[in-house]
Motif scaffolding. Structure first.
Motif, PDB file in Angstrom:
ATOM      1  N   SER A  73       0.828  -1.205   0.000  1.00  0.00           N
ATOM      2  CA  SER A  73       0.000   0.000   0.000  1.00  0.00           C
ATOM      3  C   SER A  73       0.867   1.262   0.000  1.00  0.00           C
ATOM      4  N   ASP A  74       2.187   1.122   0.205  1.00  0.00           N
ATOM      5  CA  ASP A  74       3.091   2.276   0.189  1.00  0.00           C
ATOM      6  C   ASP A  74       3.174   2.905  -1.196  1.00  0.00           C
ATOM      7  N   ASP A  77      -1.702   5.813  -3.832  1.00  0.00           N
ATOM      8  CA  ASP A  77      -2.140   7.106  -3.347  1.00  0.00           C
ATOM      9  C   ASP A  77      -2.738   6.918  -1.951  1.00  0.00           C
ATOM     10  N   LYS A  78      -2.332   7.740  -1.001  1.00  0.00           N
ATOM     11  CA  LYS A  78      -2.707   7.552   0.407  1.00  0.00           C
ATOM     12  C   LYS A  78      -4.213   7.665   0.654  1.00  0.00           C
ATOM     13  N   GLY A  79      -4.903   8.510  -0.049  1.00  0.00           N
ATOM     14  CA  GLY A  79      -6.318   8.734   0.218  1.00  0.00           C
ATOM     15  C   GLY A  79      -7.258   7.881  -0.602  1.00  0.00           C
ATOM     16  N   ASN A  81      -7.536   4.398  -0.580  1.00  0.00           N
ATOM     17  CA  ASN A  81      -7.778   3.038  -0.101  1.00  0.00           C
ATOM     18  C   ASN A  81      -9.272   2.794   0.096  1.00  0.00           C
ATOM     19  N   GLY A 103      -6.573   0.229  -3.914  1.00  0.00           N
ATOM     20  CA  GLY A 103      -6.316   1.664  -3.963  1.00  0.00           C
ATOM     21  C   GLY A 103      -5.884   2.054  -5.356  1.00  0.00           C
ATOM     22  N   SER A 106      -0.083   5.628  -7.899  1.00  0.00           N
ATOM     23  CA  SER A 106       0.360   6.995  -7.605  1.00  0.00           C
ATOM     24  C   SER A 106      -0.050   7.998  -8.679  1.00  0.00           C
TER      25      SER A 106
END
Length: 176
Positions: A73-74, A77-79, A81, A103, A106
């Motif tokens: 998940s690294d 994109d963080k938002g 998921n 998710g 990037s």
């Protein structure tokens, strides 16, 4: 229907076993004594107690559901998921489900599967689900994933496995 009949057979056998157990305790108490009846109760309870062997869908040494990881998940994109749930099979009394965590990459272009796990809900008397493998792949349509789940359903009577049924589900999970 077979799942319901199997669960009813298990319930019937347990009720029958309890009746025989109570009669045996009364007979032992009357003929041998209360100490012998107490020892008989303790001995039977030690055989009846369930071991940790039926926790096939849990991570080793944990109470967390076993999860198959596909991507880190690294790198996503963080938002972005999200999790979707798909019913693989629905019986009269239970449901086999697949949960997929995913998710966006990037560049926010493609949906990427991160991890997946399976579980059973409902009344599962006499059966237990053990997943063996889960694979989830992207498709050309960015709003769906293809999945394949393999595992076994253990059919048990009074805690003893009678039959291991191999199950294989293939399908498409549609994203929300």
């Amino acid at each position: 229907m077979l799942y319901l009949l199997w669960a009813l057979l298990n319930i019937g056998l347990i009720i029958y076993f309890v009746i025989v157990y109570v009669k045996a305790i009364k007979l032992i108490r009357e003929n041998i004594g209360i100490v012998a009846a107490f020892i008989f109760v303790l001995a039977l309870l030690s055989f009846i107690s369930r071991s940790d062997g039926d926790k096939d869908n849990l991570e080793p040494g944990s109470n967390q559901v076993k999860t198959w990881k596909f991507n880190s998940s690294d790198s996503l994109d963080k938002g972005s998921n999200a999790v979707i749930t798909t019913e693989m099979e629905k019986t009269l009394i239970s449901t086999y489900s697949l949960g997929i965590s995913y998710g966006k990459d990037s560049s926010l272009k493609y949906n990427i599967p991160v991890s997946a796990n399976t579980w059973t809900t409902g009344f599962v008397g006499g059966t237990s689900w053990k997943p063996l493998s889960i694979s989830v792949n992207r498709t050309d349509n960015n709003q769906q994933f293809e999945y394949e789940v393999n595992g076994t359903v253990k059919w048990s009577l009074l805690g003893l496995t009678v039959y291991d049924q191999f199950k294989k589900w293939k399908g498409v999970a549609i994203l929300k």
